[in-house]
Design an enzyme around this catalytic site. Structure first.
Site, PDB file in Angstrom:
ATOM      1  N   LYS A 218      -5.700  11.537  22.111  1.00 54.85           N
ATOM      2  CA  LYS A 218      -6.298  12.872  21.958  1.00 54.85           C
ATOM      3  C   LYS A 218      -6.635  13.078  20.488  1.00 54.85           C
ATOM      4  CE  LYS A 218      -7.061  16.625  24.482  1.00 54.85           C
ATOM      5  NZ  LYS A 218      -7.483  16.686  25.869  1.00 54.85           N
TER       6      LYS A 218
ATOM      7  N   GLY B 115     -13.225  26.266  34.222  1.00 54.98           N
ATOM      8  CA  GLY B 115     -13.104  27.492  35.013  1.00 54.98           C
ATOM      9  C   GLY B 115     -14.349  27.775  35.851  1.00 54.98           C
TER      10      GLY B 115
HETATM   11  P1  NAD Z   1     -14.240  25.383  27.281  1.00 56.35           P
HETATM   12  O1  NAD Z   1     -14.217  25.470  25.806  1.00 56.35           O
HETATM   13  O2  NAD Z   1     -15.504  25.001  27.962  1.00 56.35           O
HETATM   14  O3  NAD Z   1     -13.768  26.768  27.936  1.00 56.35           O
HETATM   15  C1  NAD Z   1     -12.590  27.436  27.597  1.00 56.35           C
HETATM   16  C2  NAD Z   1     -12.685  28.855  28.128  1.00 56.35           C
HETATM   17  O4  NAD Z   1     -11.428  29.484  27.966  1.00 56.35           O
HETATM   18  C3  NAD Z   1     -13.714  29.733  27.427  1.00 56.35           C
HETATM   19  O5  NAD Z   1     -14.392  30.505  28.395  1.00 56.35           O
HETATM   20  C4  NAD Z   1     -12.849  30.661  26.548  1.00 56.35           C
HETATM   21  O6  NAD Z   1     -13.466  31.919  26.359  1.00 56.35           O
HETATM   22  C5  NAD Z   1     -11.620  30.781  27.425  1.00 56.35           C
HETATM   23  N1  NAD Z   1     -10.409  31.171  26.708  1.00 56.35           N
HETATM   24  C6  NAD Z   1      -9.882  30.683  25.556  1.00 56.35           C
HETATM   25  N2  NAD Z   1      -8.748  31.328  25.259  1.00 56.35           N
HETATM   26  C7  NAD Z   1      -8.544  32.236  26.248  1.00 56.35           C
HETATM   27  C8  NAD Z   1      -7.556  33.204  26.521  1.00 56.35           C
HETATM   28  N3  NAD Z   1      -6.511  33.356  25.724  1.00 56.35           N
HETATM   29  N4  NAD Z   1      -7.679  33.978  27.633  1.00 56.35           N
HETATM   30  C9  NAD Z   1      -8.714  33.817  28.462  1.00 56.35           C
HETATM   31  N5  NAD Z   1      -9.683  32.911  28.264  1.00 56.35           N
HETATM   32  C10 NAD Z   1      -9.602  32.146  27.175  1.00 56.35           C
HETATM   33  O7  NAD Z   1     -13.049  24.381  27.658  1.00 56.35           O
HETATM   34  P2  NAD Z   1     -12.866  23.539  28.988  1.00 56.35           P
HETATM   35  O8  NAD Z   1     -13.515  22.208  28.818  1.00 56.35           O
HETATM   36  O9  NAD Z   1     -13.190  24.388  30.158  1.00 56.35           O
HETATM   37  O10 NAD Z   1     -11.299  23.257  28.934  1.00 56.35           O
HETATM   38  C11 NAD Z   1     -10.360  24.237  29.287  1.00 56.35           C
HETATM   39  C12 NAD Z   1      -8.986  23.588  29.439  1.00 56.35           C
HETATM   40  O11 NAD Z   1      -9.048  22.550  30.429  1.00 56.35           O
HETATM   41  C13 NAD Z   1      -8.436  22.894  28.190  1.00 56.35           C
HETATM   42  O12 NAD Z   1      -7.038  22.996  28.209  1.00 56.35           O
HETATM   43  C14 NAD Z   1      -8.811  21.434  28.396  1.00 56.35           C
HETATM   44  O13 NAD Z   1      -7.966  20.558  27.691  1.00 56.35           O
HETATM   45  C15 NAD Z   1      -8.600  21.320  29.891  1.00 56.35           C
HETATM   46  N6  NAD Z   1      -9.331  20.227  30.519  1.00 56.35           N
HETATM   47  C16 NAD Z   1     -10.677  20.144  30.416  1.00 56.35           C
HETATM   48  C17 NAD Z   1     -11.338  19.118  31.078  1.00 56.35           C
HETATM   49  C18 NAD Z   1     -12.833  19.033  31.090  1.00 56.35           C
HETATM   50  O14 NAD Z   1     -13.341  18.258  31.904  1.00 56.35           O
HETATM   51  N7  NAD Z   1     -13.555  19.801  30.314  1.00 56.35           N
HETATM   52  C19 NAD Z   1     -10.603  18.162  31.791  1.00 56.35           C
HETATM   53  C20 NAD Z   1      -9.223  18.290  31.871  1.00 56.35           C
HETATM   54  C21 NAD Z   1      -8.588  19.335  31.233  1.00 56.35           C
END
Ligand code: NAD
Length: 364
Positions: free
Chosen positions: A75, A178
């Protein structure tokens, strides 16, 4: 000051970078490479720490192992605002600096996307989650992780005595994960009743229209501008009654302070490390099913590994569905049979493969 805790799996390398002239600060962790070169995302956040990157790298070790991928866990974190105008420069510096660190393959994560991976690839020819034009399978655009979460929900719900069709779902974080999770869950008949982003949460017990919600987020920058729902603070989302709760944003958001307020029957960990160990134990005692991150959100890295192996989008979706469904069933059966919480069951299975692989490797 951070203490680097080690155990029999890793971490192998912990690197802190600081280039004062450009104000570039970053952390790179290669946790374990017994199964192959590590894959893990690059997080861009102002508050990312060495400790967080180490925990996330370990999660990737577990995730890649149990998903049967020929990759270890790693990471990286760039300490910056995701909207920083110097973002491209930072990614290009990171790429040049890790050019010879060939046991780490960067991918997208919070604050980074296909474009950022294209910058890395342009510098060193090594990244996953690339745009289609560069031969990639754009995992965020396609919603690989959200798709996997919906596949996981299909298997997990019956273990909690609920059906997915008609189940009420709340999602914290309306980014790549999400948004895609709501889309794929709604296709399976679930009703999305609440979502949130950094500005606040929006809820409607009769259901939110996902297409309109995605448009609202894209046009106005926040879900709170969606008209057909009640606006509240971010944290209020966790208190809403629902059947399935998906934390899909930041680490440790479900912890000893709010775990007893949560009314959901199933927790699907969309984010990495969103639930503390203490909270997970409490869920288990209360009979609330919590599917750990490295099982539920493995869709993205499975697609990344399929891309790295030169295979197709169709093969990637098939691999996500098959592996996540099989692993969800395997860990929930083990959890039920041995009365251990699902994370413990999953860790035991993931570690078995890792320790077997480590025996074949000379100096690891
Ligand atoms: P992203 O940056 O696209 O989206 C993150 C979202 O979370 C944004 O809408 C932001 O406004 C919101 N957010 C941040 N802090 C917040 C809070 N305190 N309350 C409410 N909303 C909040 O990121 P992503 O790629 O969707 O990743 C989200 C999580 O999923 C991370 O932990 C990441 O490590 C994990 N993840 C992502 C993937 C992937 O394929 N992108 C895969 C596995 C795990």
């Amino acid at each position: 000051m951070c203490t680097i805790n080690t155990d029999n799996l890793g971490p192998l390398k912990v690197i802190q970078l600081h280039f004062p002239k450009t104000d570039f600060r970053a952390i790179v962790v290669v946790d374990n490479t017994a199964l192959g070169p590590s894959i893990g995302g690059v997080r861009v956040s102002l508050d990312v720490t060495v400790e967080e990157v180490m925990r996330l790298a370990r999660t990737m070790t577990m995730k890649n192992s149990i998903a049967g991928l020929p990759h270890g866990g790693g990471k990286a974190g760039i300490i910056a605002d995701p909207k920083d105008p110097k973002k491209e420069q930072y990614f290009r510096i990171l790429a040049k600096t890790i050019k010879d660190l060939t046991d780490y393959i960067p991918g997208p994560d919070m604050g980074s996307d296909e474009m950022a991976m294209a910058w890395v690839y342009d510098e060193i020819g090594r990244a996953v989650g690339l745009p289609e034009e560069l031969g990639g399978i754009p995992l965020d655009k396609l919603g690989a992780t959200g798709f996997g979460l919906a596949e996981c929900a299909e298997v997990a719900c019956p273990y909690a005595g609920i059906g997915l069709r008609g189940a009420q779902v709340s999602v914290q974080g309306f980014g790549s994960v999400g948004k895609a999770a709501t889309r794929f869950l709604a296709e399976k008949g679930a009703i999305i009743v609440a979502v949130s982003d950094t500005k606040g949460s929006i809820c409607n017990p009769d259901g939110l229209d996902i297409k309109e919600l995605i448009e609202t987020k894209e046009v106005t920058g926040s879900v709170i501008n969606y008209k057909k729902g009640r606006v509240n603070k971010c944290a209020a989302l966790f208190l809403m009654p629902c059947d399935i709760l998906i934390p899909a944003a930041t680490p440790d958001v479900i912890n000893k302070d709010n775990v007893n307020e949560i009314k959901a029957r199933v927790i699907l960990q969309g984010a990495n490390i969103p639930v503390t160990k203490e909270a997970e134990e409490i869920f288990h005692q209360k009979g609330i099913l919590s599917v750990p991150d490295f099982i539920a959100n493995a869709g993205g890295v499975i697609m990344a590994a399929v891309e790295y192996a030169g295979k197709t989008e169709k093969e990637a979706f098939e691999a996500i569905s098959t592996r996540i469904k099989a692993n969800t069933k395997k860990i929930l059966e083990k959890s039920k049979k041995e009365n251990v919480f699902p994370r413990q069951a999953a860790e035991e299975i993931a570690k078995e493969r890792l320790l077997r692989a480590m025996r074949y490797r000379g100096n690891l």
